[in-house]
Scaffold this active site. Structure first.
Site, PDB file in Angstrom:
ATOM      1  CE  LYS A 279     -17.947 -14.078   9.682  1.00  0.00           C
ATOM      2  NZ  LYS A 279     -18.104 -12.696  10.150  1.00  0.00           N
TER       3      LYS A 279
ATOM      4  NE  ARG B  82      -4.275  -1.658   1.761  1.00  0.00           N
ATOM      5  CZ  ARG B  82      -5.122  -2.212   2.612  1.00  0.00           C
ATOM      6  NH1 ARG B  82      -4.877  -2.168   3.909  1.00  0.00           N
ATOM      7  NH2 ARG B  82      -6.219  -2.793   2.184  1.00  0.00           N
TER       8      ARG B  82
ATOM      9  N   GLY C  93     -13.086  -3.595   0.968  1.00  0.00           N
ATOM     10  CA  GLY C  93     -14.480  -3.173   1.150  1.00  0.00           C
ATOM     11  C   GLY C  93     -14.915  -2.183   0.081  1.00  0.00           C
TER      12      GLY C  93
ATOM     13  N   GLY D 260      -8.797  -7.589  -0.100  1.00  0.00           N
ATOM     14  CA  GLY D 260      -7.457  -7.527   0.495  1.00  0.00           C
ATOM     15  C   GLY D 260      -6.768  -8.873   0.494  1.00  0.00           C
TER      16      GLY D 260
HETATM   17  P1  ADP Z   1     -10.998 -10.842   0.660  1.00  0.00           P
HETATM   18  O1  ADP Z   1     -10.208 -10.053   1.687  1.00  0.00           O
HETATM   19  O2  ADP Z   1     -10.190 -11.158  -0.554  1.00  0.00           O
HETATM   20  O3  ADP Z   1     -12.312 -10.175   0.350  1.00  0.00           O
HETATM   21  P2  ADP Z   1     -12.142 -12.503   2.719  1.00  0.00           P
HETATM   22  O4  ADP Z   1     -11.629 -11.571   3.756  1.00  0.00           O
HETATM   23  O5  ADP Z   1     -13.601 -12.548   2.494  1.00  0.00           O
HETATM   24  O6  ADP Z   1     -11.374 -12.241   1.323  1.00  0.00           O
HETATM   25  O7  ADP Z   1     -11.734 -14.000   3.101  1.00  0.00           O
HETATM   26  C1  ADP Z   1     -10.401 -14.420   3.150  1.00  0.00           C
HETATM   27  C2  ADP Z   1     -10.269 -15.592   4.084  1.00  0.00           C
HETATM   28  O8  ADP Z   1     -11.142 -16.633   3.727  1.00  0.00           O
HETATM   29  C3  ADP Z   1      -8.881 -16.161   4.037  1.00  0.00           C
HETATM   30  O9  ADP Z   1      -8.240 -15.887   5.262  1.00  0.00           O
HETATM   31  C4  ADP Z   1      -9.112 -17.674   3.827  1.00  0.00           C
HETATM   32  O10 ADP Z   1      -8.282 -18.464   4.657  1.00  0.00           O
HETATM   33  C5  ADP Z   1     -10.550 -17.832   4.216  1.00  0.00           C
HETATM   34  N1  ADP Z   1     -11.151 -19.034   3.607  1.00  0.00           N
HETATM   35  C6  ADP Z   1     -11.152 -19.380   2.315  1.00  0.00           C
HETATM   36  N2  ADP Z   1     -11.742 -20.579   2.146  1.00  0.00           N
HETATM   37  C7  ADP Z   1     -12.119 -21.011   3.360  1.00  0.00           C
HETATM   38  C8  ADP Z   1     -12.765 -22.193   3.859  1.00  0.00           C
HETATM   39  N3  ADP Z   1     -13.136 -23.163   3.035  1.00  0.00           N
HETATM   40  N4  ADP Z   1     -12.985 -22.276   5.175  1.00  0.00           N
HETATM   41  C9  ADP Z   1     -12.602 -21.287   6.002  1.00  0.00           C
HETATM   42  N5  ADP Z   1     -11.998 -20.156   5.602  1.00  0.00           N
HETATM   43  C10 ADP Z   1     -11.746 -20.012   4.301  1.00  0.00           C
HETATM   44 MG    MG Z   2     -10.360  -9.931   3.869  1.00  0.00          MG
END
Ligand code: ADP
Ligand code: MG
Length: 396
Positions: free
Chosen positions: A200, A35, A377, A353
């Site tokens: 989630k 960043r 976000g 992120g």
């Molecule tokens: P981003 O920041 O790219 O939007 P998120 O914050 O929503 O992504 O989610 C990222 C997290 O999701 C990672 O830490 C990853 O380990 C977790 N994750 C991915 N697949 C699974 C799974 N099957 N069960 C639990 N956690 C998961």
């Molecule tokens: Mg995230």
């Protein structure tokens, strides 16, 4: 939106720049300075125009009061190293240190104010409290540049209220983000394929709902898979499940079917008994997850299926890792998705992120992607079609 050029001659002018310097720290050691690097072009363009640059940023989530562990001091040091010129660090936001530091700036110099969130006015929901802090910030500058894409979805003093008080412009980083993300929201080239992962489903309901009207195909990975599988009536063992979202997901599946939008779920999965580096992963059919195991990545057949869909696309958005990529044994699916994006001719956007972190961690060539968003976000809200206060204020 006005750009920096529209601000006119900046020589000798004090320019406040909101950057996103919210980097991960291990103690006082910066573990990923992506960043900070992303903020350099705008800062450099201002210094080379002879401006006196005052960088404003936040770090972590302090509760409106100073907290040593959230100090931006290490960031000032790194920013200086990367710029090849010292960065004057103010140990407060609008107090005597900030005043002195700003008064001491010469043309082309750079200062960084301490963590904005040490002041409760920064994130206050009260317009008056936010405005009062914005008044003090605005008094430090002659113009304002918004370059922290990661915060433009926040109605905060340094993002929104300061922009109302000074001649304001969009920085190059935010402009690039808006232009790239608009390629997915305004008449995307089709097929438009979206890969959604992460932990989630509840975080991403808004984006799923919006994308059902926009995208041709949604590939579902990550932790949200299990709520989808449960909605289809399958057993998900000990996988991440948001039972209270099942009905919502059922509704999305029905809507997608009516609208002719394809929702692609994994057909096989990597499962294990725990999220640990020495787990013994096994591959199972997605409709046959053993009751005592949890799904932690998409399986090899799903990787191939996702790859085919990605290679057929003209626009691809990827948000959220499709597995627990932090552990090498569960990173294969995320690597395969990232590689497919690199190999595809589509215009590809990586938002989120953790997805961007995965691209770097897995050592992929970042030039293989159309755009890697710096805002998690913010990029989601943009893709959801929401009005982002920090953008709207620059347009108004
Ligand atoms: P981003 O920041 O790219 O939007 P998120 O914050 O929503 O992504 O989610 C990222 C997290 O999701 C990672 O830490 C990853 O380990 C977790 N994750 C991915 N697949 C699974 C799974 N099957 N069960 C639990 N956690 C998961
Ligand atoms: Mg995230």
């Amino acid at each position: 939106m006005k750009t920096i050029k529209d601000l006119g001659d900046l020589r000798g002018k004090r320019v406040l720049v909101r950057c996103d310097l919210n980097v991960p720290l291990d103690g006082t050691v910066i573990t990923d300075d992506g960043r900070i690097r992303a903020s350099l072009p705008t800062i450099k363009s201002l210094t080379s125009a002879g401006a006196r640059v005052i960088v404003m940023a936040h770090l972590g989530r302090p509760k409106g009061a100073p907290e040593e562990r959230f100090s931006l001091a290490p960031v000032a040091q790194r920013l200086g190293d990367l710029l090849g010129a010292p960065v004057a660090f103010a140990v407060d936001t609008v107090g005597s240190s900030a005043q002195t530091v700003v008064a001491g700036l010469g043309d082309g110099d750079v200062a960084l104010l301490e963590n904005l969130r040490f002041n409760p006015g920064e994130t206050s929901k009260d317009d008056g409290a936010r405005g009062a802090f914005a008044d003090e910030l605005a008094a430090l500058g002659d113009a304002y540049v918004s370059d922290g894409f990661g915060v433009v979805h926040r109605k905060q003093a340094s993002v929104y209220d300061v922009a109302k008080r000074l001649p304001s412009a969009v920085g190059g980083l935010v402009l690039t983000e808006v232009e790239a993300l608009s390629r997915a929201t305004d008449n995307p080239e089709r097929p438009y394929v979206v890969i959604l992962g992460g932990s989630k489903v509840s975080d991403k309901l808004g984006v799923i709902s919006h994308l059902l009207d926009k995208a041709d195909c949604l590939l579902i990975g990550g932790g949200m898979v299990y709520t989808f599988l449960a909605a289809q009536g399958h057993e998900v063992g000990r996988s991440l499940l948001e039972a209270d979202q099942i009905n919502q997901v059922k509704e999305y599946l029905e809507r997608a079917a009516t609208m002719g939008v394809e929702i692609v779920l994994p057909i096989d999965l990597v499962v294990a008994d725990d999220i640990k580096p020495d787990a013994s992963p096994v591959i199972v059919r997605a409709n046959a997850i053993p009751h005592d195991l949890m799904g932690l990545d998409i399986g090899p057949e799903s990787r191939e299926l996702f790859r085919e869909k990605i290679l057929a696309a003209k626009t691809v958005v990827w948000n959220g890792p499709v597995g627990v990529f932090e552990l090498p044994i569960f990173a294969g699916g995320t690597r395969a998705v990232a590689q497919a994006l690199v190999d595809s001719d589509a215009f590809s956007i990586v938002g989120g992120g953790d997805s961007a972190a995965a691209v770097r961690l897995l050592g992929l060539d970042i030039n293989g992607f159309g755009h890697i968003s710096t805002g998690g976000g913010a990029s989601l809200e943009f893709l959801e079609g929401k009005t982002l206060p920090g953008i709207a204020v620059l347009e108004g």
